[in-house]
Write an enzyme that holds these catalytic residues in place. Structure first.
Site, PDB file in Angstrom:
ATOM      1  N   CYS A  46      34.981  24.527 -33.400  1.00  0.00           N
ATOM      2  CA  CYS A  46      35.125  23.860 -34.711  1.00  0.00           C
ATOM      3  C   CYS A  46      35.235  24.878 -35.849  1.00  0.00           C
ATOM      4  CB  CYS A  46      33.978  22.892 -34.962  1.00  0.00           C
ATOM      5  SG  CYS A  46      33.905  21.562 -33.757  1.00  0.00           S
ATOM      6  N   ALA A  47      35.839  26.020 -35.555  1.00  0.00           N
ATOM      7  CA  ALA A  47      35.966  27.073 -36.565  1.00  0.00           C
ATOM      8  C   ALA A  47      37.402  27.612 -36.605  1.00  0.00           C
ATOM      9  CB  ALA A  47      34.988  28.205 -36.256  1.00  0.00           C
TER      10      ALA A  47
END
Length: 69
Positions: free
Chosen positions: A24-25
């Site tokens: 999620c980055a």
């Protein structure tokens, strides 16, 4: 070494589970110019021996892949 290769090898050869992917980055990955990363996660139930086993497995895995250079 690609993070997925690292995660797969650690799992299959050493029984060590890590995560690989975006985590999620995606903006950070784009900024760093990488397509994915690998991470190990610890929690309260992990022991010093768990960490030592992970470090040894990681060392063995990196040495294995470096032997092909």
């Amino acid at each position: 070494m690609h993070p997925t290769d690292l995660a797969t090898f650690l799992d299959q050869q050493h029984g060590v589970a890590i995560r690989s992917g975006h985590h999620c980055a995606q903006p950070l990955h784009r900024y760093l110019g990488v397509s994915a990363s690998a991470r190990a996660s610890l929690y309260l139930y992990n022991t010093k021996e768990d960490v030592d086993s992970f470090i040894q497995a990681l060392h063995d895995t990196v040495s294995f892949f470096n032997s092909f250079k």
